[in-house]
Motif scaffolding. Structure first.
Motif, mmCIF file in Angstrom:
data_model
loop_
_atom_site.group_PDB
_atom_site.id
_atom_site.type_symbol
_atom_site.label_atom_id
_atom_site.label_comp_id
_atom_site.label_asym_id
_atom_site.label_seq_id
_atom_site.Cartn_x
_atom_site.Cartn_y
_atom_site.Cartn_z
ATOM 1 N N LYS A 55 0.910 -1.396 -0.046
ATOM 2 C CA LYS A 55 -0.008 -0.042 0.010
ATOM 3 C C LYS A 55 0.818 1.260 0.004
ATOM 4 O O LYS A 55 0.539 2.180 -0.684
ATOM 5 N N GLN A 56 1.958 1.360 0.767
ATOM 6 C CA GLN A 56 2.760 2.473 0.754
ATOM 7 C C GLN A 56 3.471 2.742 -0.378
ATOM 8 O O GLN A 56 3.691 4.019 -0.920
ATOM 9 N N VAL A 57 3.839 1.748 -1.058
ATOM 10 C CA VAL A 57 4.510 1.723 -2.155
ATOM 11 C C VAL A 57 3.474 2.607 -3.336
ATOM 12 O O VAL A 57 3.705 3.417 -4.047
ATOM 13 N N ARG A 58 2.351 1.878 -3.531
ATOM 14 C CA ARG A 58 1.471 2.281 -4.422
ATOM 15 C C ARG A 58 0.891 3.742 -4.168
ATOM 16 O O ARG A 58 0.843 4.640 -4.926
ATOM 17 N N ASP A 59 0.940 4.228 -2.752
ATOM 18 C CA ASP A 59 0.616 5.360 -2.472
ATOM 19 C C ASP A 59 1.795 6.552 -2.760
ATOM 20 O O ASP A 59 1.249 7.690 -3.294
ATOM 21 N N PHE A 60 2.870 5.992 -2.736
ATOM 22 C CA PHE A 60 4.001 6.705 -3.149
ATOM 23 C C PHE A 60 3.982 7.050 -4.643
ATOM 24 O O PHE A 60 4.257 8.174 -5.189
ATOM 25 N N LEU A 61 3.562 5.916 -5.499
ATOM 26 C CA LEU A 61 3.274 5.989 -6.955
ATOM 27 C C LEU A 61 2.426 6.981 -7.499
ATOM 28 O O LEU A 61 2.573 7.610 -8.548
ATOM 29 N N CYS A 62 1.522 7.033 -6.785
ATOM 30 C CA CYS A 62 0.369 8.230 -7.122
ATOM 31 C C CYS A 62 0.761 9.431 -6.721
ATOM 32 O O CYS A 62 0.203 10.551 -7.121
ATOM 33 N N LEU A 63 1.859 9.611 -5.985
ATOM 34 C CA LEU A 63 2.328 10.930 -5.573
ATOM 35 C C LEU A 63 3.547 11.354 -6.499
ATOM 36 O O LEU A 63 3.825 12.189 -6.957
ATOM 37 N N ALA A 64 4.370 10.408 -6.494
ATOM 38 C CA ALA A 64 5.815 10.496 -7.643
ATOM 39 C C ALA A 64 5.871 9.128 -8.393
ATOM 40 O O ALA A 64 5.962 8.141 -7.936
ATOM 41 N N ASP A 65 6.000 9.248 -9.477
ATOM 42 C CA ASP A 65 6.009 7.953 -10.342
ATOM 43 C C ASP A 65 7.589 7.660 -10.500
ATOM 44 O O ASP A 65 8.172 7.509 -11.487
ATOM 45 N N GLY A 66 8.093 7.470 -9.307
ATOM 46 C CA GLY A 66 9.626 6.966 -9.333
ATOM 47 C C GLY A 66 10.475 8.181 -8.994
ATOM 48 O O GLY A 66 9.981 9.337 -9.060
ATOM 49 N N TRP A 67 11.823 7.945 -8.598
ATOM 50 C CA TRP A 67 12.656 8.948 -8.466
ATOM 51 C C TRP A 67 14.029 8.492 -8.737
ATOM 52 O O TRP A 67 14.713 7.884 -7.942
ATOM 53 N N PRO A 68 14.490 9.044 -9.868
ATOM 54 C CA PRO A 68 15.841 8.568 -10.206
ATOM 55 C C PRO A 68 16.972 9.302 -9.358
ATOM 56 O O PRO A 68 16.595 10.327 -9.107
ATOM 57 N N ALA A 69 17.988 8.236 -9.187
ATOM 58 C CA ALA A 69 18.971 8.934 -8.344
ATOM 59 C C ALA A 69 18.544 9.140 -6.695
ATOM 60 O O ALA A 69 19.206 10.130 -6.225
ATOM 61 N N LEU A 70 17.540 8.620 -6.270
ATOM 62 C CA LEU A 70 17.057 9.132 -4.875
ATOM 63 C C LEU A 70 18.253 8.890 -3.801
ATOM 64 O O LEU A 70 18.546 9.612 -3.047
ATOM 65 N N HIS A 71 18.740 7.729 -4.096
ATOM 66 C CA HIS A 71 19.961 7.272 -3.049
ATOM 67 C C HIS A 71 21.260 7.209 -4.113
ATOM 68 O O HIS A 71 21.704 6.333 -4.452
ATOM 69 N N VAL A 72 21.937 8.393 -4.046
ATOM 70 C CA VAL A 72 23.226 8.323 -4.727
ATOM 71 C C VAL A 72 23.202 8.103 -6.152
ATOM 72 O O VAL A 72 22.481 8.631 -7.101
ATOM 73 N N ASP A 73 23.386 6.729 -6.690
ATOM 74 C CA ASP A 73 23.049 6.315 -7.907
ATOM 75 C C ASP A 73 22.213 5.181 -7.981
ATOM 76 O O ASP A 73 21.930 4.373 -9.203
ATOM 77 N N SER A 74 21.142 5.066 -7.023
ATOM 78 C CA SER A 74 20.192 4.129 -6.956
ATOM 79 C C SER A 74 18.778 4.832 -7.344
ATOM 80 O O SER A 74 18.591 5.923 -6.622
ATOM 81 N N ASP A 75 18.139 4.156 -8.211
ATOM 82 C CA ASP A 75 16.817 4.780 -8.664
ATOM 83 C C ASP A 75 15.792 4.078 -7.706
ATOM 84 O O ASP A 75 15.887 2.903 -7.456
ATOM 85 N N LEU A 76 14.727 4.815 -7.481
ATOM 86 C CA LEU A 76 13.205 4.245 -6.823
ATOM 87 C C LEU A 76 12.593 4.211 -8.076
ATOM 88 O O LEU A 76 12.148 5.137 -8.687
ATOM 89 N N PHE A 77 12.224 2.968 -8.502
ATOM 90 C CA PHE A 77 11.554 2.606 -9.587
ATOM 91 C C PHE A 77 10.055 3.298 -9.754
ATOM 92 O O PHE A 77 9.357 3.173 -8.661
ATOM 93 N N GLY A 78 9.782 3.560 -10.841
ATOM 94 C CA GLY A 78 8.402 3.951 -11.122
ATOM 95 C C GLY A 78 7.390 2.945 -11.976
ATOM 96 O O GLY A 78 7.955 1.679 -12.339
ATOM 97 N N THR A 79 6.343 3.240 -12.320
ATOM 98 C CA THR A 79 5.529 2.463 -13.046
ATOM 99 C C THR A 79 6.297 1.814 -14.369
ATOM 100 O O THR A 79 6.164 0.632 -14.799
ATOM 101 N N ALA A 80 6.891 2.714 -15.018
ATOM 102 C CA ALA A 80 7.762 2.410 -16.328
ATOM 103 C C ALA A 80 8.815 1.192 -16.097
ATOM 104 O O ALA A 80 8.465 0.030 -16.803
ATOM 105 N N GLU A 81 9.321 1.184 -14.958
ATOM 106 C CA GLU A 81 10.266 0.126 -14.820
ATOM 107 C C GLU A 81 9.678 -1.248 -14.260
ATOM 108 O O GLU A 81 10.118 -2.270 -14.733
ATOM 109 N N LEU A 82 8.439 -0.988 -13.614
ATOM 110 C CA LEU A 82 7.973 -2.166 -13.122
ATOM 111 C C LEU A 82 6.971 -2.779 -14.262
ATOM 112 O O LEU A 82 7.069 -4.090 -14.470
ATOM 113 N N ILE A 83 6.392 -2.063 -15.245
ATOM 114 C CA ILE A 83 5.991 -2.670 -16.231
ATOM 115 C C ILE A 83 6.732 -3.223 -16.996
ATOM 116 O O ILE A 83 6.576 -4.406 -17.629
ATOM 117 N N ALA A 84 8.048 -2.764 -17.381
ATOM 118 C CA ALA A 84 8.909 -3.184 -18.326
ATOM 119 C C ALA A 84 9.898 -4.370 -17.748
ATOM 120 O O ALA A 84 10.473 -5.171 -18.659
#
Length: 156
Positions: A55-84
């Motif tokens: 639920k919290q991940v779903r809620d985040f995606l409805c707020l922000a569809d991922g976050w590139p480089a959230l943690h240095v060089d690591s991305d927080l995936f959005g729906t595009a990465e999940l679908i692909a």
């Protein structure tokens, strides 16, 4: 998402902008979160994964569809990465399987929500109905680096 977490996201975004201004050599990516995904798009990601997101991940995606480089060089995936399928292919790594096994979990009990293309960092959300650690996020990089009780705790 609680108002506190939304405020924390804004705070993190602000400090990334400040840091970016001082990184004149552009040593790191200083990305901001993507624009929110629609509920329909998140539903599409869940269908592609074959399971509901925590639920919290779903809620985040409805707020922000991922976050590139959230943690240095690591991305927080959005729906595009999940679908692909970028996300789930990473759970087959031996280090991830070992950490999951140590917690009594299998690949079907988790969703990869972030990672790096250049380092070992991998962020795994445990599904709400998993045998153990439901709703937790595991940080794996060769071994378990850290464990967060919830997605919101991981995020901030």
């Amino acid at each position: 998402m609680s108002a506190t977490v939304i405020a924390d996201i804004a705070r993190i975004a602000h400090w990334k902008q400040v840091a970016s201004a001082h990184d004149t050599d552009r040593m790191l990516r200083w990305s901001l979160p993507r624009v929110a995904a629609s509920s329909r798009r998140v539903d599409e990601a869940e269908r592609a994964l074959g399971r509901p997101l925590p639920k919290q991940v779903r809620d985040f995606l409805c707020l922000a569809d991922g976050w590139p480089a959230l943690h240095v060089d690591s991305d927080l995936f959005g729906t595009a990465e999940l679908i692909a399928g970028r996300a789930q292919s990473l759970t087959d790594r031996p280090d991830a399987l070992s950490v999951l096994d140590a917690h009594g979990l299998a690949s079907k009990d988790v969703v990869v929500i972030g990672g790096s293309e250049h380092d070992l960092d991998l962020f795994v959300a445990v599904l709400d109905g998993a045998p153990t650690l439901g709703g937790a996020v595991l940080w794996i990089a060769g071994q378990e680096v850290d464990q967060f009780p919830t997605f919101e705790a991981f995020l901030v």
